[in-house]
Enzyme design. Structure first.
Site, PDB file in Angstrom:
ATOM      1  N   ASP A 177     -30.260  -4.054  19.388  1.00  6.73           N
ATOM      2  CA  ASP A 177     -31.560  -3.345  18.661  1.00  6.73           C
ATOM      3  C   ASP A 177     -32.304  -2.653  19.841  1.00  6.73           C
ATOM      4  O   ASP A 177     -33.126  -3.129  20.394  1.00  6.73           O
ATOM      5  CB  ASP A 177     -32.007  -3.848  17.705  1.00  6.73           C
ATOM      6  CG  ASP A 177     -32.818  -3.017  16.228  1.00  6.73           C
ATOM      7  OD1 ASP A 177     -33.231  -2.164  16.815  1.00  6.73           O
ATOM      8  OD2 ASP A 177     -32.762  -4.166  15.218  1.00  6.73           O
ATOM      9  N   MET A 219     -38.778   3.203   7.293  1.00 12.57           N
ATOM     10  CA  MET A 219     -39.759   3.905   7.935  1.00 12.57           C
ATOM     11  C   MET A 219     -38.936   5.466   8.537  1.00 12.57           C
ATOM     12  O   MET A 219     -38.040   5.391   9.392  1.00 12.57           O
ATOM     13  CB  MET A 219     -39.961   3.389   9.192  1.00 12.57           C
ATOM     14  CG  MET A 219     -41.646   4.372  10.167  1.00 12.57           C
ATOM     15  SD  MET A 219     -41.683   3.697  11.611  1.00 12.57           S
ATOM     16  CE  MET A 219     -40.706   3.349  13.132  1.00 12.57           C
ATOM     17  N   HIS A 262     -30.014  -0.725  15.925  1.00 10.20           N
ATOM     18  CA  HIS A 262     -30.620  -0.381  14.887  1.00 10.20           C
ATOM     19  C   HIS A 262     -30.201   0.175  13.663  1.00 10.20           C
ATOM     20  O   HIS A 262     -29.749   0.952  13.248  1.00 10.20           O
ATOM     21  CB  HIS A 262     -32.494  -0.299  15.160  1.00 10.20           C
ATOM     22  CG  HIS A 262     -33.407  -0.339  13.573  1.00 10.20           C
ATOM     23  ND1 HIS A 262     -33.440  -1.929  13.175  1.00 10.20           N
ATOM     24  CD2 HIS A 262     -33.515  -0.046  12.784  1.00 10.20           C
ATOM     25  CE1 HIS A 262     -34.382  -1.899  12.564  1.00 10.20           C
ATOM     26  NE2 HIS A 262     -34.512  -0.230  11.757  1.00 10.20           N
ATOM     27  N   SER A 301     -34.797  -1.591   7.334  1.00 13.10           N
ATOM     28  CA  SER A 301     -36.202  -1.805   8.544  1.00 13.10           C
ATOM     29  C   SER A 301     -37.193  -2.924   7.771  1.00 13.10           C
ATOM     30  O   SER A 301     -37.331  -3.660   6.959  1.00 13.10           O
ATOM     31  CB  SER A 301     -35.501  -0.596   8.868  1.00 13.10           C
ATOM     32  OG  SER A 301     -36.507  -0.841  10.007  1.00 13.10           O
ATOM     33  N   GLN A 302     -38.608  -1.314   7.865  1.00  9.17           N
ATOM     34  CA  GLN A 302     -39.816  -2.444   7.227  1.00  9.17           C
ATOM     35  C   GLN A 302     -39.537  -2.568   5.863  1.00  9.17           C
ATOM     36  O   GLN A 302     -40.277  -3.238   5.147  1.00  9.17           O
ATOM     37  CB  GLN A 302     -40.382  -1.107   7.546  1.00  9.17           C
ATOM     38  CG  GLN A 302     -40.689  -0.055   7.348  1.00  9.17           C
ATOM     39  CD  GLN A 302     -41.628   0.560   7.573  1.00  9.17           C
ATOM     40  OE1 GLN A 302     -42.352   0.607   8.302  1.00  9.17           O
ATOM     41  NE2 GLN A 302     -41.945   1.821   6.583  1.00  9.17           N
TER      42      GLN A 302
END
Length: 298
Positions: A224, A30, A280, A104-105
């Site tokens: 994270d 994202m 992250h 990530s996503q």
């Protein structure tokens, strides 16, 4: 006596060309795009330098970098996965197989690609997910909701609207919002995550395609501050009905019932759990080289 023709034949069929490196497909997270020079574009160049001759495809969802960025927020993941499946199936450089890395996503989106169309594209050999939200999220970035009443209140407001159909269709992050306080509503109305996790019915194609991987490598970032809970990066999540106690993958019904084949994959040595003591997506080239590149990409 061996004739010169025989020698030529032996030479031709014993001196083989070096095997080409396995291609790599990337899917960004994202707020990022396929090709920004300060993020995934640089990572693409890094891989190409470390693996000479490797074909590295960084997925662009849309007709431009700007569309790609916007689609990371507003294009329903089901449509994004369809788009990616079509692009991968049409790429002749991927027909003999490839490795996949999600950020990530992009992690759960690439997993959906494996599950939904892995049998239609070049075989996916290793799936590597960096900070993925495999069991969804229930928290706000940099908010530490478990210790802050305001954060808990805001996330409850988000949850109130997250499962409205128009929100599911128009906001990507709503499609992997997972409310442990109302697991029934989540399973009924989550248009993306509940489906790819086989939480309503068991789609055997999803299971078969995931089990066809050589390895499924999940990387969790121990500090994270973006993904909550961070254990979702290893398929862990809150126990249903509350938002404090975390169940590991192995403690979950998803695993015990083996609804995705993950239990069998672990028994077969295909699941790999790695952790990195940073925030992250924070890792060094040395760490990536030792833990990901050398064991799974070379």
């Amino acid at each position: 006596m061996i004739s010169w023709l025989s020698l030529l034949y032996l030479f031709t069929y014993t001196v083989a060309e070096p095997a080409k490196p396995t291609p790599i497909v990337l899917w960004h997270g994202m707020g990022d795009t396929c090709c920004f020079s300060f993020s995934l574009g640089t990572f693409k160049l890094y891989l190409e330098k470390q693996i000479p001759g490797a074909y590295v495809l960084s997925l662009r969802i849309g007709n431009s970098v700007i569309e790609d960025l916007e689609n990371g927020y507003f294009m329903n993941p089901n449509k994004q996965v369809d788009y990616a499946c079509d692009a991968l199936a049409k790429d002749p450089k991927l027909q003999d197989g490839f490795n996949a890395i999600g950020f990530s996503q992009g992690s759960q989106f690439l997993r959906a690609v494996v599950q939904r169309c892995g049998h239609k594209v070049g075989p996916v050999k290793n799936l590597i997910t960096l900070g993925g939200q495999h069991q969804g999220v229930y928290g706000l970035p940099h908010c530490f909701a478990l210790q802050h009443e305001t954060c808990d209140y805001v996330r409850k407001l988000l949850n109130y609207a997250a499962y409205y159909r128009w929100v599911q269709n128009s906001l990507v992050q709503a499609t992997y919002w997972h409310d442990p306080l109302d697991d029934t509503t989540y399973k009924q109305n989550s248009e993306f995550l509940a489906d790819i996790n086989n939480e309503r019915t068991v789609n055997q194609t999803y299971v078969n395609n995931l089990e066809s991987l050589e390895h499924f490598i999940m990387v969790k970032f121990d500090n994270d501050s973006i993904v909550q809970p961070k254990e979702t990066e290893w398929f862990g999540f809150y126990a249903p009905g509350q938002a404090k106690k975390i169940l590991s993958l192995q403690q979950s019904e998803l695993y015990k019932q083996d609804r995705l084949g993950l239990k069998k994959m672990e028994e077969d040595g295909k699941l790999v759990f790695l952790s990195q003591p940073g925030d992250h997506l924070r890792f060094t080239e040395e760490w990536f080289s030792n833990n990901i590149l050398k064991p799974y990409l070379l």
